[in-house]
Design a protein around this motif. Structure first.
Motif, PDB file in Angstrom:
ATOM      1  N   THR A 111      -3.244  -0.390  60.170  1.00 28.71           N
ATOM      2  CA  THR A 111      -3.574   0.532  61.267  1.00 28.71           C
ATOM      3  C   THR A 111      -3.679   1.983  60.788  1.00 28.71           C
ATOM      4  O   THR A 111      -3.292   2.295  59.664  1.00 28.71           O
ATOM      5  CB  THR A 111      -2.505   0.485  62.379  1.00 28.71           C
ATOM      6  OG1 THR A 111      -1.353   1.174  61.893  1.00 28.71           O
ATOM      7  CG2 THR A 111      -2.113  -0.919  62.728  1.00 28.71           C
ATOM      8  N   THR A 112      -4.157   2.824  61.688  1.00 25.97           N
ATOM      9  CA  THR A 112      -4.315   4.251  61.366  1.00 25.97           C
ATOM     10  C   THR A 112      -3.238   5.089  62.057  1.00 25.97           C
ATOM     11  O   THR A 112      -2.438   4.578  62.841  1.00 25.97           O
ATOM     12  CB  THR A 112      -5.671   4.770  61.875  1.00 25.97           C
ATOM     13  OG1 THR A 112      -5.774   4.391  63.233  1.00 25.97           O
ATOM     14  CG2 THR A 112      -6.810   4.205  61.106  1.00 25.97           C
ATOM     15  N   TRP A 113      -3.316   6.395  61.820  1.00 26.43           N
ATOM     16  CA  TRP A 113      -2.268   7.299  62.299  1.00 26.43           C
ATOM     17  C   TRP A 113      -2.599   7.966  63.628  1.00 26.43           C
ATOM     18  O   TRP A 113      -1.747   8.575  64.246  1.00 26.43           O
ATOM     19  CB  TRP A 113      -2.021   8.412  61.249  1.00 26.43           C
ATOM     20  CG  TRP A 113      -3.290   9.057  60.754  1.00 26.43           C
ATOM     21  CD1 TRP A 113      -3.966   8.743  59.608  1.00 26.43           C
ATOM     22  CD2 TRP A 113      -4.055  10.090  61.387  1.00 26.43           C
ATOM     23  NE1 TRP A 113      -5.100   9.516  59.482  1.00 26.43           N
ATOM     24  CE2 TRP A 113      -5.177  10.356  60.581  1.00 26.43           C
ATOM     25  CE3 TRP A 113      -3.906  10.830  62.562  1.00 26.43           C
ATOM     26  CZ2 TRP A 113      -6.138  11.313  60.886  1.00 26.43           C
ATOM     27  CZ3 TRP A 113      -4.865  11.784  62.880  1.00 26.43           C
ATOM     28  CH2 TRP A 113      -5.960  12.013  62.049  1.00 26.43           C
ATOM     29  N   LYS A 137       0.966  -3.559  58.882  1.00 30.34           N
ATOM     30  CA  LYS A 137       1.182  -2.404  58.008  1.00 30.34           C
ATOM     31  C   LYS A 137       0.782  -1.146  58.784  1.00 30.34           C
ATOM     32  O   LYS A 137      -0.395  -0.796  58.871  1.00 30.34           O
ATOM     33  CB  LYS A 137       0.303  -2.567  56.743  1.00 30.34           C
ATOM     34  CG  LYS A 137       0.867  -1.999  55.468  1.00 30.34           C
ATOM     35  CD  LYS A 137       1.122  -0.503  55.489  1.00 30.34           C
ATOM     36  CE  LYS A 137      -0.155   0.293  55.409  1.00 30.34           C
ATOM     37  NZ  LYS A 137       0.027   1.734  55.641  1.00 30.34           N
ATOM     38  N   GLU A 140       1.213   5.148  57.095  1.00 36.00           N
ATOM     39  CA  GLU A 140       2.299   5.968  56.535  1.00 36.00           C
ATOM     40  C   GLU A 140       2.190   7.412  57.010  1.00 36.00           C
ATOM     41  O   GLU A 140       3.151   8.177  56.940  1.00 36.00           O
ATOM     42  CB  GLU A 140       2.276   5.883  55.001  1.00 36.00           C
ATOM     43  CG  GLU A 140       1.109   6.573  54.283  1.00 36.00           C
ATOM     44  CD  GLU A 140      -0.223   5.809  54.327  1.00 36.00           C
ATOM     45  OE1 GLU A 140      -0.341   4.852  55.105  1.00 36.00           O
ATOM     46  OE2 GLU A 140      -1.143   6.218  53.589  1.00 36.00           O
ATOM     47  N   CYS A 172      -0.448  -1.037  50.096  1.00 36.10           N
ATOM     48  CA  CYS A 172      -1.702  -1.636  50.618  1.00 36.10           C
ATOM     49  C   CYS A 172      -2.376  -2.433  49.509  1.00 36.10           C
ATOM     50  O   CYS A 172      -2.817  -3.566  49.731  1.00 36.10           O
ATOM     51  CB  CYS A 172      -2.664  -0.557  51.095  1.00 36.10           C
ATOM     52  SG  CYS A 172      -2.074   0.317  52.534  1.00 36.10           S
ATOM     53  N   PHE A 185      -8.526  -4.612  59.911  1.00 36.17           N
ATOM     54  CA  PHE A 185      -8.325  -3.272  59.379  1.00 36.17           C
ATOM     55  C   PHE A 185      -8.885  -2.221  60.334  1.00 36.17           C
ATOM     56  O   PHE A 185     -10.035  -2.314  60.765  1.00 36.17           O
ATOM     57  CB  PHE A 185      -9.045  -3.163  58.022  1.00 36.17           C
ATOM     58  CG  PHE A 185      -9.100  -1.754  57.480  1.00 36.17           C
ATOM     59  CD1 PHE A 185      -8.031  -1.213  56.778  1.00 36.17           C
ATOM     60  CD2 PHE A 185     -10.225  -0.954  57.686  1.00 36.17           C
ATOM     61  CE1 PHE A 185      -8.084   0.089  56.298  1.00 36.17           C
ATOM     62  CE2 PHE A 185     -10.284   0.345  57.208  1.00 36.17           C
ATOM     63  CZ  PHE A 185      -9.207   0.869  56.506  1.00 36.17           C
ATOM     64  N   GLY A 187      -9.544   1.860  60.227  1.00 34.79           N
ATOM     65  CA  GLY A 187      -9.480   3.016  59.335  1.00 34.79           C
ATOM     66  C   GLY A 187     -10.863   3.485  58.950  1.00 34.79           C
ATOM     67  O   GLY A 187     -11.845   3.245  59.657  1.00 34.79           O
ATOM     68  N   SER A 188     -10.927   4.149  57.790  1.00 35.97           N
ATOM     69  CA  SER A 188     -12.187   4.764  57.374  1.00 35.97           C
ATOM     70  C   SER A 188     -13.091   3.738  56.682  1.00 35.97           C
ATOM     71  O   SER A 188     -12.618   2.724  56.157  1.00 35.97           O
ATOM     72  CB  SER A 188     -11.878   5.908  56.404  1.00 35.97           C
ATOM     73  OG  SER A 188     -11.232   5.370  55.259  1.00 35.97           O
ATOM     74  N   ILE A 191     -12.048   3.198  52.893  1.00 38.48           N
ATOM     75  CA  ILE A 191     -11.001   2.206  52.617  1.00 38.48           C
ATOM     76  C   ILE A 191     -11.455   0.823  53.106  1.00 38.48           C
ATOM     77  O   ILE A 191     -11.094  -0.203  52.523  1.00 38.48           O
ATOM     78  CB  ILE A 191      -9.654   2.624  53.266  1.00 38.48           C
ATOM     79  CG1 ILE A 191      -9.242   4.029  52.823  1.00 38.48           C
ATOM     80  CG2 ILE A 191      -8.553   1.628  52.922  1.00 38.48           C
ATOM     81  CD1 ILE A 191      -8.819   4.187  51.396  1.00 38.48           C
ATOM     82  N   GLU A 209     -12.519  -2.124  61.858  1.00 41.22           N
ATOM     83  CA  GLU A 209     -12.683  -1.170  62.966  1.00 41.22           C
ATOM     84  C   GLU A 209     -12.774   0.210  62.330  1.00 41.22           C
ATOM     85  O   GLU A 209     -11.759   0.811  62.004  1.00 41.22           O
ATOM     86  CB  GLU A 209     -11.486  -1.262  63.924  1.00 41.22           C
ATOM     87  CG  GLU A 209     -11.366  -2.583  64.657  1.00 41.22           C
ATOM     88  CD  GLU A 209     -12.452  -2.771  65.719  1.00 41.22           C
ATOM     89  OE1 GLU A 209     -12.995  -1.774  66.217  1.00 41.22           O
ATOM     90  OE2 GLU A 209     -12.758  -3.932  66.038  1.00 41.22           O
ATOM     91  N   LEU A 210     -14.008   0.688  62.145  1.00 44.60           N
ATOM     92  CA  LEU A 210     -14.202   1.931  61.394  1.00 44.60           C
ATOM     93  C   LEU A 210     -14.612   3.073  62.333  1.00 44.60           C
ATOM     94  O   LEU A 210     -14.447   2.971  63.536  1.00 44.60           O
ATOM     95  CB  LEU A 210     -15.261   1.696  60.311  1.00 44.60           C
ATOM     96  CG  LEU A 210     -15.043   0.435  59.444  1.00 44.60           C
ATOM     97  CD1 LEU A 210     -16.179   0.249  58.455  1.00 44.60           C
ATOM     98  CD2 LEU A 210     -13.701   0.480  58.718  1.00 44.60           C
ATOM     99  N   GLY A 211     -15.135   4.126  61.762  1.00 49.06           N
ATOM    100  CA  GLY A 211     -15.476   5.289  62.592  1.00 49.06           C
ATOM    101  C   GLY A 211     -16.864   5.794  62.288  1.00 49.06           C
ATOM    102  O   GLY A 211     -17.807   5.022  62.199  1.00 49.06           O
ATOM    103  N   CYS A 247     -11.573   7.963  66.913  1.00 45.92           N
ATOM    104  CA  CYS A 247     -12.830   7.395  66.423  1.00 45.92           C
ATOM    105  C   CYS A 247     -13.921   7.451  67.476  1.00 45.92           C
ATOM    106  O   CYS A 247     -15.095   7.470  67.152  1.00 45.92           O
ATOM    107  CB  CYS A 247     -12.596   5.952  65.980  1.00 45.92           C
ATOM    108  SG  CYS A 247     -11.918   4.938  67.298  1.00 45.92           S
ATOM    109  N   GLU A 341     -17.803  12.603  59.012  1.00 48.11           N
ATOM    110  CA  GLU A 341     -17.086  12.422  60.284  1.00 48.11           C
ATOM    111  C   GLU A 341     -16.098  13.575  60.434  1.00 48.11           C
ATOM    112  O   GLU A 341     -15.283  13.821  59.537  1.00 48.11           O
ATOM    113  CB  GLU A 341     -16.331  11.085  60.266  1.00 48.11           C
ATOM    114  CG  GLU A 341     -15.590  10.820  61.557  1.00 48.11           C
ATOM    115  CD  GLU A 341     -14.807   9.504  61.537  1.00 48.11           C
ATOM    116  OE1 GLU A 341     -14.724   8.857  60.473  1.00 48.11           O
ATOM    117  OE2 GLU A 341     -14.271   9.138  62.599  1.00 48.11           O
TER     118      GLU A 341
END
Ligand code: NAD
Length: 491
Positions: A111-113, A137, A140, A172, A185, A187-188, A191, A209-211, A247, A341
């Motif tokens: 996951t993302t922050w 996960k 961080e 990771c 996943f 994130g970007s 990655i 799942e990106l942006g 996103c 982005e």
């Protein structure tokens, strides 16, 4: 932490078959609800520590969405788990077919922050509903939320099936060396590519799942009131969703030239109304997640090519990780801010001589996660629908599509692969197993050699009947045979 050992333990627990049972899934989903409800204050505190999110924003975007997702899954689980009947052709007569959703196994969720609670637990809800074991996960970079998840999940959920692994790129990379049954996943794209490459080694399916850059088009409006609503809804998607670190936030605006000044004016007034003359004093505006992201964003502002395009905002304070909502009018299309982005509170506004040219503008760039169009014109809506491709297309609003259980959420092309939310989450974490039952009677003689012209004709004729046609013919023939038999006996 021995990650290989964790993955092996989880595989062997999963193979025990506990997750196949609906009760186990229901208990875990109810435990997620309990976790959220009993720890609401701690969750909101962690989100404030990580991102300076206000209580209302954190509740709306993180706590409430997880509660909704878990309740929706609990309400529909029975339906989702039920076999789906499938109609058969004549060649499969007599028989029945169905689709059975089976769990994939042990899945890994990254996951993302930016929505660190929701983006961890919403996929988890789907994975559990579908009966998987999960290694989660968290990001961080949202350390307080990551710590809280690592503390709460073992306390509330079945630890033999659901584990949290904390850490950064090093962990990771180690996790990606192992074989999983699915990687989900968020994130970007950068990655995402690493994840997909690692997954390919094991032929592990991935959801990414990106942006990317979400364009927002603003057409001429019927009235000033319409323009004001437009401005409010853009401010909502841009600054009220984690200060643009979302996103689905509008990344840039394409506006019909004649109304650009009025739109910018409405945006400024709306920002002031929501966050005051000095937004640095507002507790309703989230902060930038960390120094690295803060410096990434200030680099855009220091670009000499955009210096005189800032028409509102531009102030920032590194110590407090504060960045003011900022509007730029016509920055060069070659500048970094128009090609990367943004993922922050900076909003470029690009004027268009003909708003219809937005279509070509968007189509010359990677497919976005979302496109937003504000217009009163149906023909422009139709053109966007038919001539562009994006994860979602929203008319006259921004960001809200993320919160709707009935709509799938996901990208296309560079903005992602796969989708989730509601039933789509269940499907994402399931394998639809094709199950066919054949009766040993009747035996269709023309499926076997030796071939001849009659069998070929029978084969061709059989294509003219569907399954139920065949059942009727079969029942008709059976009735005819029994009548002939009866007549023969009577003679
Ligand atoms: P990121 O790609 O840097 O990190 C995402 C996850 O990958 C984190 O858990 C991180 O620990 C992990 N990671 C970091 N280095 C790794 C490596 N070398 N190998 C494997 N995993 C690694 O993304 P981010 O900065 O956390 O989030 C921002 C991006 O996420 C933006 O592009 C945004 O658009 C996108 N995003 C997409 C959605 C969505 O639902 N589509 C939601 C939020 C954010």
């Amino acid at each position: 932490m021995d990650l290989r050992k964790i993955s092996e333990e989880m595989k062997s627990s999963f193979n025990g078959g506990k997750t196949l049972c609906m009760n186990w899934r229901r208990n875990q989903l109810e435990a997620i609800l309990k976790l959220v409800v009993e720890n609401e204050e701690e969750i909101l505190d962690a989100l404030h520590t990580d991102l300076g999110k206000s209580q209302t924003e954190a509740y709306r975007d993180e706590v409430a969405l997880v509660i909704n997702a878990a309740r929706f899954a609990l309400k529909n689980l029975h339906k989702w788990m039920a076999p789906i009947g499938v109609s058969l052709p004549l060649i499969a007569f007599y028989g029945s077919a169905s689709l059975i959703a089976e769990p994939l196994g042990v899945v890994l969720i990254f996951t993302t922050w930016n929505f660190p609670f929701n983006l961890a637990l919403e996929p988890l809800v789907g994975a559990i509903a579908a009966g998987n074991a999960v290694v989660l996960k968290p990001s961080e970079m949202a350390a307080a939320t990551s710590d809280l998840l690592a503390y709460l999940i073992p306390k509330y959920l079945d630890n033999s099936m659901i584990r949290v692994v904390q850490g950064g790129p090093e962990e990771c990379a180690k996790l990606l060396e192992l074989k999983w049954d699915k990687i989900f996943f968020t994130g970007s794209a950068r990655i995402g590519r690493i994840v997909m490459t690692a997954a390919a080694k094991h032929l592990t399916p991935v959801t990414l799942e990106l942006g990317g850059k979400c364009p927002t088009i603003v057409d001429r409006m019927h009235s000033n009131d319409d323009l004001l609503v437009t401005a409010k809804r853009i401010v909502f998607g841009k600054w009220m969703l984690c200060n643009g670190q979302a996103c689905v936030s509008p990344d840039y605006i394409l506006v019909q030239e004649e109304i650009a000044a009025a739109l910018v004016d409405s945006l400024k007034k709306t920002i002031k109304k929501f966050y005051g003359e000095d937004p640095s004093k507002s507790s309703d505006l989230s902060r930038i997640v960390n120094k690295n992201h803060f410096l990434r964003l200030t680099k855009y502002l220091q670009d000499p090519s955009i210096a005189n395009t800032i028409v509102y905002g531009g102030r920032h304070d590194e110590k407090r990780l504060y960045m003011q909502p900022t509007i730029l009018l016509n920055p060069p299309l070659t500048s970094d801010i128009m090609n990367e982005e943004i993922f922050g509170p900076l909003l470029p506004v690009i004027t268009m001589k003909r708003i219809e040219d937005s279509i070509e503008f968007i189509n010359s760039r990677p497919k976005p996660l979302a496109i937003y169009l504000f217009t009163n014109r149906e023909n422009l809506r139709k053109r966007l629908l038919n001539e562009t491709s994006s994860g979602s297309l929203v008319f006259n609003d921004t960001g809200v599509q993320f919160a709707l259980d009935g709509l799938p959420f996901g990208g296309v092309g560079e903005s992602g692969l796969g989708k989730y939310h509601g039933k789509y989450s269940f499907d994402t974490f399931s394998h639809q197993k094709a199950v066919l039952y054949r009766s040993l009677f009747p035996e269709i003689f023309f499926r076997y050699p030796p071939w001849n012209a009659f069998k070929l004709n029978m084969l061709k004729t059989s294509l003219a009947f569907d399954y139920w046609g065949a059942v009727l013919v079969f029942l008709g023939l059976k009735k005819m045979c029994s009548e002939v038999n009866r007549e023969q006996k009577m003679e």
